[in-house]
Design a protein around this motif. Structure first.
Motif, mmCIF file in Angstrom:
data_model
loop_
_atom_site.group_PDB
_atom_site.id
_atom_site.type_symbol
_atom_site.label_atom_id
_atom_site.label_comp_id
_atom_site.label_asym_id
_atom_site.label_seq_id
_atom_site.Cartn_x
_atom_site.Cartn_y
_atom_site.Cartn_z
ATOM 1 N N ASN A 147 -4.935 3.369 -11.464
ATOM 2 C CA ASN A 147 -4.174 3.169 -12.688
ATOM 3 C C ASN A 147 -5.180 2.967 -13.816
ATOM 4 O O ASN A 147 -5.696 1.873 -14.006
ATOM 5 C CB ASN A 147 -3.247 1.960 -12.557
ATOM 6 C CG ASN A 147 -2.351 1.804 -13.773
ATOM 7 O OD1 ASN A 147 -2.280 2.684 -14.616
ATOM 8 N ND2 ASN A 147 -1.682 0.672 -13.869
ATOM 9 N N ASN A 178 4.183 1.181 -6.010
ATOM 10 C CA ASN A 178 3.309 0.251 -6.726
ATOM 11 C C ASN A 178 2.820 -0.813 -5.730
ATOM 12 O O ASN A 178 3.625 -1.317 -4.955
ATOM 13 C CB ASN A 178 4.098 -0.408 -7.863
ATOM 14 C CG ASN A 178 3.245 -1.250 -8.778
ATOM 15 O OD1 ASN A 178 2.119 -0.883 -9.095
ATOM 16 N ND2 ASN A 178 3.753 -2.389 -9.160
ATOM 17 N N PRO A 179 1.533 -1.116 -5.688
ATOM 18 C CA PRO A 179 0.462 -0.637 -6.562
ATOM 19 C C PRO A 179 0.022 0.785 -6.208
ATOM 20 O O PRO A 179 0.185 1.224 -5.083
ATOM 21 C CB PRO A 179 -0.664 -1.638 -6.313
ATOM 22 C CG PRO A 179 -0.443 -2.096 -4.907
ATOM 23 C CD PRO A 179 1.047 -2.137 -4.722
ATOM 24 N N LYS A 180 -0.558 1.467 -7.183
ATOM 25 C CA LYS A 180 -1.044 2.831 -6.988
ATOM 26 C C LYS A 180 -2.541 2.818 -6.737
ATOM 27 O O LYS A 180 -3.244 1.870 -7.106
ATOM 28 C CB LYS A 180 -0.722 3.684 -8.212
ATOM 29 C CG LYS A 180 0.777 3.788 -8.512
ATOM 30 C CD LYS A 180 1.060 4.763 -9.620
ATOM 31 C CE LYS A 180 0.849 6.194 -9.154
ATOM 32 N NZ LYS A 180 1.274 7.185 -10.172
ATOM 33 N N GLU A 224 8.839 4.098 -10.090
ATOM 34 C CA GLU A 224 7.557 3.535 -10.491
ATOM 35 C C GLU A 224 7.360 2.134 -9.908
ATOM 36 O O GLU A 224 6.237 1.760 -9.546
ATOM 37 C CB GLU A 224 7.438 3.478 -12.020
ATOM 38 C CG GLU A 224 7.151 4.810 -12.678
ATOM 39 C CD GLU A 224 8.386 5.667 -12.865
ATOM 40 O OE1 GLU A 224 8.264 6.783 -13.378
ATOM 41 O OE2 GLU A 224 9.496 5.214 -12.491
ATOM 42 N N THR A 226 5.138 -5.802 -2.582
ATOM 43 C CA THR A 226 5.514 -5.389 -3.932
ATOM 44 C C THR A 226 6.744 -4.493 -3.908
ATOM 45 O O THR A 226 7.639 -4.612 -4.759
ATOM 46 C CB THR A 226 4.342 -4.648 -4.604
ATOM 47 O OG1 THR A 226 3.193 -5.494 -4.604
ATOM 48 C CG2 THR A 226 4.688 -4.275 -6.038
#
Length: 515
Positions: free
Chosen positions: A173, A168-170, A164, A152
């Motif tokens: 979320n 990502n991914p966090k 941001e 990603t």
């Protein structure tokens, strides 16, 4: 209950537990695992189940399987395999079927995007239903891992993403949690092999069809061979560094947003002046936070829309600016106010601003006629204004005792009320061909010109309530009157101009109620 027979699997469990507890991922009552049947999600549900059996996880575990029907026969086989797995480990399973191809075609998006949208919408609906049923917080666990971070990050880097996009991914979320971001794909597969746990293989993931598969199977694989290191390792370090930077900027942004944010009749707005004083990196995020608060997500809100907002902020204007945004939404600026609204909310926000200025507005046509006959009884007359909770009360007033004045009351001489009465209305209901000569002024002014001078937002002007007789406005609540009086000073002037022997002729008191 399983017996732990290998130190490697115990290490995996401990790493997931430590990572998740540090991020607060398990601070809920129920975890629903998005279970596709592939190695990642199968590893996830087994890890959580083992932690549960070891009394290291207090949450209830459930599973949710989405059958997208994109691969004939294979999807059904995977659904059956998921059912068997959940039966074997004693986890309650919910399944749902999608026409993913049809949804993709109807919305002109890729099948991958369609699947993701349908899947996460179904997750949210199921979570809400469980919370309502069981009165316990629900989180959705998905099986993204370190390799997904690498893929990603690189995909978003080449799309021109900011922090941001790169972070990502966090781990969390909203209600979505990702407990496996501390492990690589190889570690997950190794865990399953040591446990002899079967899983499905989506062969399309082994091809180079699609951007993600190309990065996974070609680019990152080549980078790994060249540098003799798993790309997820150095990219993971970069992810951590950028994540720390983003956490700091996010904290500053939250503080700045809180300082710039207000509400207008319950609708969030921000101060243009306060926003212009922020660092560009923070200003961008503050505007995005406003969009997210207004609509709940950031879908399709892109750099070009931010630039439009910043251009609107730079313009020296005290009036109204409305810019087109995604999904038919609008960026709305009036003076120091910036907000985002749907097309239908433009009137609501502009009328709220107008009421803050002291005027009365009703969205929709207003045309109420009040005649002398209506007020010639002792109780007076009350007229309900349609499309609102507002009432106009009219009452003959003959006492000279203490009077209470406010900008929503008007003492009108009975003689000013003609045979046709007085019309309470707005431009939407009775037109715009009116003029007003304020009591004591030398000349009259056309109504629309007057509203411009009073800085009433253009979108609200047709909803401003006034009292008229013929082509003349007798009373504009919040501004003044043409005849009669609305305060002690205008009362004195009125007495001087028309009173005989100090006696005031019969007047009619008009009051606005419900504001």
């Amino acid at each position: 209950m399983r017996e732990h027979s290998n130190h490697t699997t115990d290490t995996v469990l401990d790493r997931v537990l430590d990572f998740s507890e540090d991020k607060g991922l398990f601070d809920c009552g129920i975890i629903v695992v998005g279970l596709s049947g592939g190695p990642d999600s199968v590893a996830l549900i087994n890890i959580l189940k083992e932690l549960k059996e070891q009394n290291k996880l207090g949450c209830d575990i459930r599973a949710f399987h989405c059958n997208h029907h994109l691969r004939p026969v294979v999807c059904d086989e995977e659904a059956e395999q998921v059912k068997l797995l959940c039966r074997d480990i004693g986890v309650e399973l919910k399944t749902i079927d999608f026409d993913c191809s049809g949804f993709a075609s109807a919305n002109h998006i890729s099948e991958e995007t369609a699947g993701r949208l349908l899947r996460y919408e179904a997750f949210e609906q199921y979570a809400q239903a469980l919370e309502k049923q069981l009165s316990s917080e629900v989180r959705i666990a998905v099986a993204h891992h370190k390799d997904d971070i690498a893929e990603t990050m690189m995909m978003n880097l080449f799309r021109g993403a900011g922090l941001e996009g790169l972070v990502n991914p966090k781990a969390r979320n909203g209600r979505i949690i990702r407990p496996l971001l501390c492990l690589t794909k190889k570690e997950l597969v190794h865990y399953l092999e040591l446990r002899n746990i079967p899983y499905a293989i989506d062969k399309t993931n082994l091809t180079t069809e699609g951007t993600r598969n190309t990065w996974r199977n070609d680019f990152l694989s080549g980078i790994g061979e060249y540098y003799q290191v798993e790309p997820s390792i150095p990219l993971g370090r970069t992810y951590k560094l950028l994540s720390d930077d983003l956490d700091f900027i996010s904290e500053v942004t939250r503080e700045s947003y809180s300082a710039a944010r207000k509400t207008l009749n319950g609708h969030p707005i921000i101060s243009v002046k306060a926003c212009k004083e922020l660092h560009p990196a923070v200003r961008t995020r503050v505007v995005r936070m406003l969009w997210q608060e207004c609509f709940g997500n950031l879908v399709d809100f892109e750099e070009i829309h931010l630039k439009d907002c910043f251009s609107a902020m730079k313009r020296e204007t005290s009036g109204e600016l409305i810019l087109d945004m995604p999904f038919g939404r609008k960026a709305y600026r009036y003076g120091d106010i910036l907000t985002f609204v749907t097309a239908d909310e433009v009137a609501i926000v502009s009328c709220s601003i107008t009421e803050e200025l002291g005027f009365v507005t009703v969205i929709g046509p207003v045309r109420n006629v009040i005649r002398l006959a209506d007020v010639h009884n002792g109780e007076g007359f009350t007229s309900k204004i349609p499309n609102s909770a507002i009432k106009i009360k009219a009452l003959r007033f003959e006492k000279e005792g203490e009077l209470e004045y406010n900008n929503l009351s008007w003492f009108c001489p009975e003689g000013a009320i003609g045979e046709d009465g007085i019309t309470i209305g707005n431009c939407e209901g009775i037109g715009t061909a009116f003029r007003m000569k304020k009591a004591g002024a030398k000349g009259s002014k056309e109504l629309n010109r007057l509203m411009i001078d009073l800085k009433i937002p253009e979108s609200a002007r047709k909803y401003v309530v006034f009292a008229s007789c013929g082509e003349n406005i007798l009373w504009l609540p919040g501004y003044g009157h043409g005849v009669g009086y609305t305060d002690a000073i205008s009362r004195s002037k009125y007495i001087e101009s028309i009173a005989i022997d100090g006696c005031i002729p019969v007047t009619v008191l008009f009051e606005i109620e419900g504001k």
